[in-house]
Design a protein around this motif. Structure first.
Motif, PDB file in Angstrom:
ATOM      1  N   ASP A   1      30.116 -13.434 -15.293  1.00 20.29           N
ATOM      2  CA  ASP A   1      29.271 -12.857 -16.340  1.00 20.29           C
ATOM      3  C   ASP A   1      27.840 -12.922 -15.834  1.00 20.29           C
ATOM      4  O   ASP A   1      27.236 -13.986 -15.788  1.00 20.29           O
ATOM      5  CB  ASP A   1      29.426 -13.651 -17.627  1.00 20.29           C
ATOM      6  CG  ASP A   1      28.729 -13.007 -18.803  1.00 20.29           C
ATOM      7  OD1 ASP A   1      27.977 -12.035 -18.594  1.00 20.29           O
ATOM      8  OD2 ASP A   1      28.933 -13.464 -19.935  1.00 20.29           O
ATOM      9  N   SER A   2      27.295 -11.773 -15.437  1.00 17.55           N
ATOM     10  CA  SER A   2      25.965 -11.765 -14.821  1.00 17.55           C
ATOM     11  C   SER A   2      24.862 -11.341 -15.778  1.00 17.55           C
ATOM     12  O   SER A   2      23.761 -11.052 -15.359  1.00 17.55           O
ATOM     13  CB  SER A   2      25.965 -10.832 -13.607  1.00 17.55           C
ATOM     14  OG  SER A   2      26.202  -9.504 -14.032  1.00 17.55           O
ATOM     15  N   ARG A   3      25.167 -11.327 -17.077  1.00 18.00           N
ATOM     16  CA  ARG A   3      24.114 -10.989 -18.042  1.00 18.00           C
ATOM     17  C   ARG A   3      23.042 -12.063 -17.996  1.00 18.00           C
ATOM     18  O   ARG A   3      23.327 -13.244 -17.844  1.00 18.00           O
ATOM     19  CB  ARG A   3      24.687 -10.892 -19.451  1.00 18.00           C
ATOM     20  CG  ARG A   3      25.598  -9.696 -19.619  1.00 18.00           C
ATOM     21  CD  ARG A   3      26.208  -9.706 -20.970  1.00 18.00           C
ATOM     22  NE  ARG A   3      27.111 -10.857 -21.028  1.00 18.00           N
ATOM     23  CZ  ARG A   3      27.956 -11.085 -22.010  1.00 18.00           C
ATOM     24  NH1 ARG A   3      28.006 -10.288 -23.026  1.00 18.00           N
ATOM     25  NH2 ARG A   3      28.756 -12.130 -21.988  1.00 18.00           N
TER      26      ARG A   3
ATOM     27  N   GLY B   1      26.620  -4.430 -15.444  1.00 17.75           N
ATOM     28  CA  GLY B   1      27.834  -5.209 -15.566  1.00 17.75           C
ATOM     29  C   GLY B   1      28.284  -5.860 -14.272  1.00 17.75           C
ATOM     30  O   GLY B   1      27.616  -5.796 -13.254  1.00 17.75           O
ATOM     31  N   SER B   2      29.439  -6.497 -14.338  1.00 15.90           N
ATOM     32  CA  SER B   2      29.994  -7.221 -13.197  1.00 15.90           C
ATOM     33  C   SER B   2      31.371  -6.672 -12.852  1.00 15.90           C
ATOM     34  O   SER B   2      32.332  -6.934 -13.568  1.00 15.90           O
ATOM     35  CB  SER B   2      30.129  -8.709 -13.529  1.00 15.90           C
ATOM     36  OG  SER B   2      28.896  -9.247 -13.866  1.00 15.90           O
TER      37      SER B   2
ATOM     38  N   ASN C   1      37.315  -8.999 -18.913  1.00 12.62           N
ATOM     39  CA  ASN C   1      36.722  -8.794 -17.597  1.00 12.62           C
ATOM     40  C   ASN C   1      35.588  -9.778 -17.337  1.00 12.62           C
ATOM     41  O   ASN C   1      35.761 -10.768 -16.649  1.00 12.62           O
ATOM     42  CB  ASN C   1      36.231  -7.353 -17.419  1.00 12.62           C
ATOM     43  CG  ASN C   1      35.673  -7.139 -16.033  1.00 12.62           C
ATOM     44  OD1 ASN C   1      36.243  -7.585 -15.048  1.00 12.62           O
ATOM     45  ND2 ASN C   1      34.536  -6.490 -15.941  1.00 12.62           N
ATOM     46  N   GLU C   2      34.424  -9.524 -17.892  1.00 14.70           N
ATOM     47  CA  GLU C   2      33.242 -10.328 -17.556  1.00 14.70           C
ATOM     48  C   GLU C   2      33.313 -11.713 -18.198  1.00 14.70           C
ATOM     49  O   GLU C   2      33.491 -11.845 -19.383  1.00 14.70           O
ATOM     50  CB  GLU C   2      31.979  -9.600 -17.954  1.00 14.70           C
ATOM     51  CG  GLU C   2      31.740  -8.428 -17.029  1.00 14.70           C
ATOM     52  CD  GLU C   2      30.682  -7.494 -17.513  1.00 14.70           C
ATOM     53  OE1 GLU C   2      29.566  -7.585 -16.999  1.00 14.70           O
ATOM     54  OE2 GLU C   2      30.977  -6.685 -18.393  1.00 14.70           O
TER      55      GLU C   2
ATOM     56  N   ARG D   1      32.361  -2.707 -22.047  1.00 14.37           N
ATOM     57  CA  ARG D   1      31.806  -1.622 -21.217  1.00 14.37           C
ATOM     58  C   ARG D   1      32.401  -0.277 -21.611  1.00 14.37           C
ATOM     59  O   ARG D   1      33.427  -0.201 -22.262  1.00 14.37           O
ATOM     60  CB  ARG D   1      32.071  -1.899 -19.738  1.00 14.37           C
ATOM     61  CG  ARG D   1      31.529  -3.206 -19.254  1.00 14.37           C
ATOM     62  CD  ARG D   1      30.036  -3.200 -19.292  1.00 14.37           C
ATOM     63  NE  ARG D   1      29.511  -4.523 -18.988  1.00 14.37           N
ATOM     64  CZ  ARG D   1      28.247  -4.799 -19.009  1.00 14.37           C
ATOM     65  NH1 ARG D   1      27.354  -3.899 -19.325  1.00 14.37           N
ATOM     66  NH2 ARG D   1      27.832  -6.011 -18.739  1.00 14.37           N
TER      67      ARG D   1
ATOM     68  N   SER E   1      37.159  -5.071 -22.598  1.00 15.46           N
ATOM     69  CA  SER E   1      35.763  -5.056 -22.193  1.00 15.46           C
ATOM     70  C   SER E   1      34.888  -4.393 -23.243  1.00 15.46           C
ATOM     71  O   SER E   1      35.352  -3.564 -24.020  1.00 15.46           O
ATOM     72  CB  SER E   1      35.621  -4.304 -20.863  1.00 15.46           C
ATOM     73  OG  SER E   1      34.270  -4.247 -20.464  1.00 15.46           O
TER      74      SER E   1
END
Length: 179
Positions: free
Chosen positions: A74-76, A96-97, A67-68, A124, A122
């Protein structure tokens, strides 16, 4: 260890680290996600037409998608505040995104084909993946790095890699992080 032993170990490490005959190193990815990949000199990428032809002829296909960083950005953040959050263990989870609607529509199209089994991988948790991907029928999900998974052929029920997992470690780890 003696200087002689150190030097002998150093030369041994150096000879192991040198580039081997018949090996090439390619950099794959972009920006901070770039990684060196080692392959033989004779490695060749498969021609796209060969891949597409094999895909069309296959009786069954399994597609694993991250996913990310792949389906969603990837917004980390590279910088995180030091220490544990002020609340409880549950505050350790990040937002998360989620995938956008275009990605979800593509997944729906892939999952409509009975030959395809599509699985999202993921780190998550299950609830977050259900929220994000629940609108896609026949989609497999692997949550928390595969510790929990559900597949279309198993009735869509979540399974765990370990029977009756023990989560007490989380509170101990959280307390250590607070110190």
């Amino acid at each position: 260890c003696s200087p002689f032993e150190w030097f002998k170990d150093f030369l041994q490490d150096l000879s192991r680290a040198r580039k081997k005959e018949g090996i090439r190193i390619e950099n794959i990815g972009f920006g901070a996600k770039i990684r060196p990949v080692v392959m033989t000199q004779h490695f060749q990428k498969l021609p796209i037409e060969t891949v597409c032809s094999a895909y069309r002829r296959a009786k069954n296909r399994v597609l694993f998608l991250d996913n990310e960083g792949t389906l969603a950005a990837d917004s980390r953040h590279l910088y995180r505040e030091y220490g544990a959050p002020k609340g409880g263990v549950s505050d350790l989870k990040s937002r998360g995104s989620p995938p956008d609607e275009q990605v979800l529509e593509c997944l729906r199209m892939l999952c409509q084909d009975q030959k395809n089994t599509v699985v999202i991988l993921s780190g998550r948790d299950r609830r977050m993946l259900e929220d994000w991907f629940g609108s896609v029928n026949r989609l497999g999900l692997a949550a928390e790095r595969g510790f929990y998974y559900k597949l279309p052929m198993t009735g869509g029920q979540w399974h765990c890699m370990k029977q009756d997992p023990d989560y007490t470690w989380q509170s101990y780890a959280f307390e250590i992080m607070r110190q």
